[in-house]
Design a protein around this motif. Structure first.
Motif, PDB file in Angstrom:
ATOM      1  N   ILE A  33       0.818  -1.216   0.000  1.00 49.39           N
ATOM      2  CA  ILE A  33       0.000   0.000   0.000  1.00 49.39           C
ATOM      3  C   ILE A  33       0.853   1.268   0.000  1.00 49.39           C
ATOM      4  N   GLU A  34       2.026   1.231   0.661  1.00 48.44           N
ATOM      5  CA  GLU A  34       2.911   2.404   0.641  1.00 48.44           C
ATOM      6  C   GLU A  34       3.388   2.678  -0.779  1.00 48.44           C
ATOM      7  N   GLY A  35       3.757   1.616  -1.503  1.00 45.75           N
ATOM      8  CA  GLY A  35       4.181   1.773  -2.895  1.00 45.75           C
ATOM      9  C   GLY A  35       3.054   2.291  -3.772  1.00 45.75           C
ATOM     10  N   LEU A  36       1.835   1.809  -3.516  1.00 45.63           N
ATOM     11  CA  LEU A  36       0.676   2.289  -4.264  1.00 45.63           C
ATOM     12  C   LEU A  36       0.473   3.778  -4.030  1.00 45.63           C
ATOM     13  N   HIS A  37       0.561   4.215  -2.774  1.00 48.76           N
ATOM     14  CA  HIS A  37       0.366   5.635  -2.467  1.00 48.76           C
ATOM     15  C   HIS A  37       1.460   6.495  -3.099  1.00 48.76           C
ATOM     16  N   ARG A  38       2.699   6.000  -3.144  1.00 47.98           N
ATOM     17  CA  ARG A  38       3.766   6.748  -3.828  1.00 47.98           C
ATOM     18  C   ARG A  38       3.467   6.864  -5.315  1.00 47.98           C
ATOM     19  N   ALA A  39       2.965   5.775  -5.922  1.00 47.93           N
ATOM     20  CA  ALA A  39       2.627   5.796  -7.347  1.00 47.93           C
ATOM     21  C   ALA A  39       1.475   6.767  -7.620  1.00 47.93           C
ATOM     22  N   ILE A  40       0.467   6.756  -6.759  1.00 48.63           N
ATOM     23  CA  ILE A  40      -0.653   7.693  -6.912  1.00 48.63           C
ATOM     24  C   ILE A  40      -0.136   9.124  -6.831  1.00 48.63           C
ATOM     25  N   ALA A  41       0.691   9.405  -5.835  1.00 41.71           N
ATOM     26  CA  ALA A  41       1.222  10.758  -5.651  1.00 41.71           C
ATOM     27  C   ALA A  41       2.064  11.180  -6.847  1.00 41.71           C
ATOM     28  N   ARG A  42       2.903  10.285  -7.369  1.00 43.85           N
ATOM     29  CA  ARG A  42       3.701  10.623  -8.562  1.00 43.85           C
ATOM     30  C   ARG A  42       2.790  10.960  -9.736  1.00 43.85           C
ATOM     31  N   GLY A  43       1.708  10.185  -9.876  1.00 48.63           N
ATOM     32  CA  GLY A  43       0.749  10.476 -10.943  1.00 48.63           C
ATOM     33  C   GLY A  43       0.121  11.850 -10.776  1.00 48.63           C
ATOM     34  N   LEU A  44      -0.205  12.225  -9.544  1.00 54.35           N
ATOM     35  CA  LEU A  44      -0.805  13.535  -9.279  1.00 54.35           C
ATOM     36  C   LEU A  44       0.189  14.662  -9.550  1.00 54.35           C
ATOM     37  N   VAL A  45       1.423  14.476  -9.111  1.00 50.75           N
ATOM     38  CA  VAL A  45       2.447  15.513  -9.274  1.00 50.75           C
ATOM     39  C   VAL A  45       2.715  15.768 -10.756  1.00 50.75           C
ATOM     40  N   ASN A  46       2.625  14.725 -11.582  1.00 49.81           N
ATOM     41  CA  ASN A  46       2.968  14.844 -12.999  1.00 49.81           C
ATOM     42  C   ASN A  46       1.783  15.110 -13.914  1.00 49.81           C
TER      43      ASN A  46
END
Length: 145
Positions: free
Chosen positions: A34-47
């Motif tokens: 879940i931590e990796g998923l949240h990092r991926a979601i955040a990267r998607g939002l930032v970009n």
């Protein structure tokens, strides 16, 4: 696919990386990493090209472990202002860009942005003198210590 609404965002769907199971209380889901998923979601939002929505701003703020009050202090606003941005989904373009940059610094570990912010926040909280003294030396003019 699983509609992952628990993160506070309405547009996140998982193709895989989860298990569905039955519990005594009803259907349940277990998400892998879940931590990796949240990092991926955040990267998607930032970009993403479009401005952040209020819920996306909240997601990034929470991922950085910041309260509304702390983010407001960093941005030079009131905590109620950040609350309104998150509720209404509209924030100034500069806040949108700055939160994205702040998240990248948070994840990538480049402390330059955060150090600069902390310095500015500290300066805002101290009484400042309007006068700045300069001295001229062999290397030219500089701010006096």
């Amino acid at each position: 696919m699983y509609h992952y609404q628990e993160c506070g965002l309405r547009n996140v769907w998982l193709v895989n990386g989860y298990d569905m199971h039955t519990t005594p209380y009803g259907d349940g889901v277990s998400i892998h990493d879940i931590e990796g998923l949240h990092r991926a979601i955040a990267r998607g939002l930032v970009n993403k090209a479009a401005k952040l929505t209020g819920s996306e701003l909240r997601f990034l703020r929470k991922e950085m472990g910041l309260s509304q009050a702390k983010l407001a202090l960093i941005l030079g606003n009131e905590d109620q202002t950040v609350a309104l941005w998150e509720k209404r989904g509209t924030q100034p373009k500069i806040a949108d860009r700055f939160v994205r940059a702040l998240y990248r610094e948070f994840v990538e570990g480049n402390a330059h942005i955060r150090d600069m912010i902390d310095l500015l926040v500290d300066a805002d909280s101290e009484e400042r003198e309007d006068r700045i003294n300069f001295v001229q030396g062999s290397q030219g003019w500089k701010v006096a210590a």
